[in-house]
Write a protein that holds these residues in place. Structure first.
Motif, PDB file in Angstrom:
ATOM      1  N   SER A  10       1.039  46.012  28.922  1.00 61.55           N
ATOM      2  CA  SER A  10       0.089  46.054  30.031  1.00 61.55           C
ATOM      3  C   SER A  10       0.605  46.958  31.140  1.00 61.55           C
ATOM      4  O   SER A  10       1.739  46.802  31.620  1.00 61.55           O
ATOM      5  N   ARG A  11      -0.226  47.907  31.562  1.00 58.30           N
ATOM      6  CA  ARG A  11       0.146  48.776  32.680  1.00 58.30           C
ATOM      7  C   ARG A  11       0.248  47.965  33.972  1.00 58.30           C
ATOM      8  O   ARG A  11       1.108  48.240  34.813  1.00 58.30           O
ATOM      9  N   VAL A  12      -0.607  46.963  34.129  1.00 60.37           N
ATOM     10  CA  VAL A  12      -0.539  46.121  35.323  1.00 60.37           C
ATOM     11  C   VAL A  12       0.803  45.402  35.392  1.00 60.37           C
ATOM     12  O   VAL A  12       1.436  45.321  36.455  1.00 60.37           O
ATOM     13  N   ALA A  13       1.258  44.885  34.249  1.00 59.28           N
ATOM     14  CA  ALA A  13       2.556  44.209  34.222  1.00 59.28           C
ATOM     15  C   ALA A  13       3.678  45.179  34.573  1.00 59.28           C
ATOM     16  O   ALA A  13       4.606  44.829  35.331  1.00 59.28           O
ATOM     17  N   LEU A  14       3.618  46.407  34.045  1.00 59.00           N
ATOM     18  CA  LEU A  14       4.632  47.409  34.361  1.00 59.00           C
ATOM     19  C   LEU A  14       4.651  47.702  35.857  1.00 59.00           C
ATOM     20  O   LEU A  14       5.721  47.754  36.483  1.00 59.00           O
ATOM     21  N   LEU A  15       3.463  47.881  36.457  1.00 55.21           N
ATOM     22  CA  LEU A  15       3.393  48.170  37.885  1.00 55.21           C
ATOM     23  C   LEU A  15       3.975  47.022  38.704  1.00 55.21           C
ATOM     24  O   LEU A  15       4.703  47.248  39.682  1.00 55.21           O
ATOM     25  N   ASN A  16       3.665  45.796  38.330  1.00 56.94           N
ATOM     26  CA  ASN A  16       4.173  44.640  39.074  1.00 56.94           C
ATOM     27  C   ASN A  16       5.690  44.559  38.990  1.00 56.94           C
ATOM     28  O   ASN A  16       6.368  44.294  39.998  1.00 56.94           O
ATOM     29  N   VAL A  17       6.248  44.792  37.801  1.00 52.73           N
ATOM     30  CA  VAL A  17       7.702  44.727  37.638  1.00 52.73           C
ATOM     31  C   VAL A  17       8.387  45.831  38.441  1.00 52.73           C
ATOM     32  O   VAL A  17       9.385  45.596  39.140  1.00 52.73           O
ATOM     33  N   VAL A  18       7.866  47.054  38.364  1.00 55.01           N
ATOM     34  CA  VAL A  18       8.484  48.164  39.094  1.00 55.01           C
ATOM     35  C   VAL A  18       8.359  47.947  40.600  1.00 55.01           C
ATOM     36  O   VAL A  18       9.278  48.270  41.371  1.00 55.01           O
ATOM     37  N   ASP A  19       7.238  47.401  41.042  1.00 55.85           N
ATOM     38  CA  ASP A  19       7.094  47.092  42.471  1.00 55.85           C
ATOM     39  C   ASP A  19       8.166  46.104  42.919  1.00 55.85           C
ATOM     40  O   ASP A  19       8.813  46.292  43.955  1.00 55.85           O
ATOM     41  N   VAL A  20       8.358  45.035  42.136  1.00 53.64           N
ATOM     42  CA  VAL A  20       9.304  43.992  42.519  1.00 53.64           C
ATOM     43  C   VAL A  20      10.736  44.517  42.476  1.00 53.64           C
ATOM     44  O   VAL A  20      11.560  44.212  43.358  1.00 53.64           O
ATOM     45  N   LEU A  21      11.064  45.323  41.460  1.00 51.18           N
ATOM     46  CA  LEU A  21      12.445  45.772  41.275  1.00 51.18           C
ATOM     47  C   LEU A  21      12.793  47.011  42.084  1.00 51.18           C
ATOM     48  O   LEU A  21      13.971  47.243  42.381  1.00 51.18           O
TER      49      LEU A  21
END
Length: 364
Positions: A10-21
């Motif tokens: 999921s691109r949304v999941a990738l964006l959320n992880v990169v935002d958090v990290l």
């Protein structure tokens, strides 16, 4: 960032992880640095062309069709954070940044090796990678040739630069083996672009060996391989509003929008970043886009020692831009594998220009 496209379905999941990290912590650190007085991190004159291009892109949304303003503004903010954070890390933790880039790239190569072994135990060895659906071990995603190619440019060339820096040592051998995995993956997933990047890698090696003429020849061959002449023959369709462009619309991977009296016309995406920039932002945007790379590049140190020390920060710049001539499906979207061709190389180059001011001792 380096492994995300090959780990998340999921691109949304990738964006959320990169935002958090990355992006949220980076915004916090940058805000603290600016308040403390490190304003040159984001206010250096060499950043002006980049800001001008981003500002012009936002302005063109006023006359664009099907605008996604929130996504575009988020992308602009992320680009600024990426550039500022890389400059901050280069200023205070240069060796740590180089080591982090190498570790991230090597981690991506381990994932790629798992993908290739998993894929080719099911599919024939002569089939291009991801040409047919396959059930990969660990349920790894298959991002496709375009995304895979864009996502691998920076990691592969960073490892190549570090392998040359380390020389014939165990560390250099590990970096070289990682780069070999990356280029093998690139050729397997998209042979034409992969060979172009291999030629660029050869050109870099020749340049480091002092063979400037042969390196320039390799660069010319790579440019020829990067150009899609069929698209260039139809380039006039992307010049419908050559000065101001059609406005920056919501970006899709396979189409561009053009406003006509009868409504909207959908154009095939040229996968050429320069034609996409002209279509959306016009020749004004193209000049600003080129200046964002050319102006800081003009100020790079040219001494051999500086050239070698900064190789890891500069090596992916030209390969990334050439890749975007044939795989430039995205220009300004929130974090995406295309950033490994476009915004990360630019950020690393701008980071290499950040240095502490030298204070001479007072005269007695």
């Amino acid at each position: 960032m380096f492994t995300g496209p090959f780990l998340f379905h999921s691109r949304v999941a990738l964006l959320n992880v990169v935002d958090v990290l990355f992006f949220v912590p980076s915004l916090t650190l940058l805000t603290r640095a600016l308040v403390s007085g490190d304003r040159k991190l984001l206010l250096d004159p060499w950043l002006a062309p980049l800001y001008a291009f981003l500002g012009w892109t936002l302005l063109t949304m006023l006359w664009a069709e099907d605008v996604n303003a929130s996504r575009t503004v988020r992308a602009v903010v992320q680009v600024v954070i990426l550039v500022g954070m890389l400059r901050w890390l280069h200023l205070y933790y240069r060796n740590t940044l180089k080591l982090s880039l190498a570790n991230g790239a090597m981690t991506a190569m381990v994932v790629l090796a798992v993908i290739m072994v998993s894929y080719y135990t099911i599919q024939p060895l002569d089939s291009p990678l991801f040409s047919e659906p396959a059930s990969l071990i660990f349920n790894l995603p298959q991002p496709g040739p375009l995304i895979s190619t864009m996502g691998l440019v920076a990691p592969s060339f960073i490892l190549l630069a570090q392998a040359l820096d380390e020389g014939f040592t165990p560390k250099g051998a590990r970096r070289g083996a990682g780069a070999l995995v990356g280029f093998t993956f690139l050729v397997a997933v998209q042979p034409h672009t992969g060979i172009m990047l291999l030629v660029m890698a050869l050109g870099w090696v020749l340049l480091r060996l002092g063979q400037r003429l042969l390196a320039a020849l390799a660069g010319a061959v790579a440019l020829y391989l990067a150009l899609d002449f069929e698209v260039l023959r139809q380039a006039q369709m992307y010049f419908s509003h050559p000065i101001f462009g059609n406005g920056f619309s919501q970006e899709g991977g396979d189409s561009l929008l053009e406003g006509i009296p009868e409504g909207l016309r959908v154009l095939p995406h040229p996968n050429n970043i320069l034609l996409a920039v002209i279509h959306s932002t016009g020749l004004i945007g193209l000049v600003l886009f080129l200046a964002a790379w050319a102006v800081p590049a003009w100020n790079l140190p040219d001494s051999d020692q500086k050239h070698r020390e900064g190789a890891v920060f500069l090596v992916s710049l030209l390969p990334g831009l050439l890749t975007m001539l044939s795989a430039g499906a995205y220009l300004l979207v929130p974090f995406h594998p295309s950033w490994m061709c476009l915004w990360l190389p630019l950020g690393l180059m701008l980071a290499s220009l950040s240095a502490r001011d030298t204070r001479l001792p007072p005269l007695r």
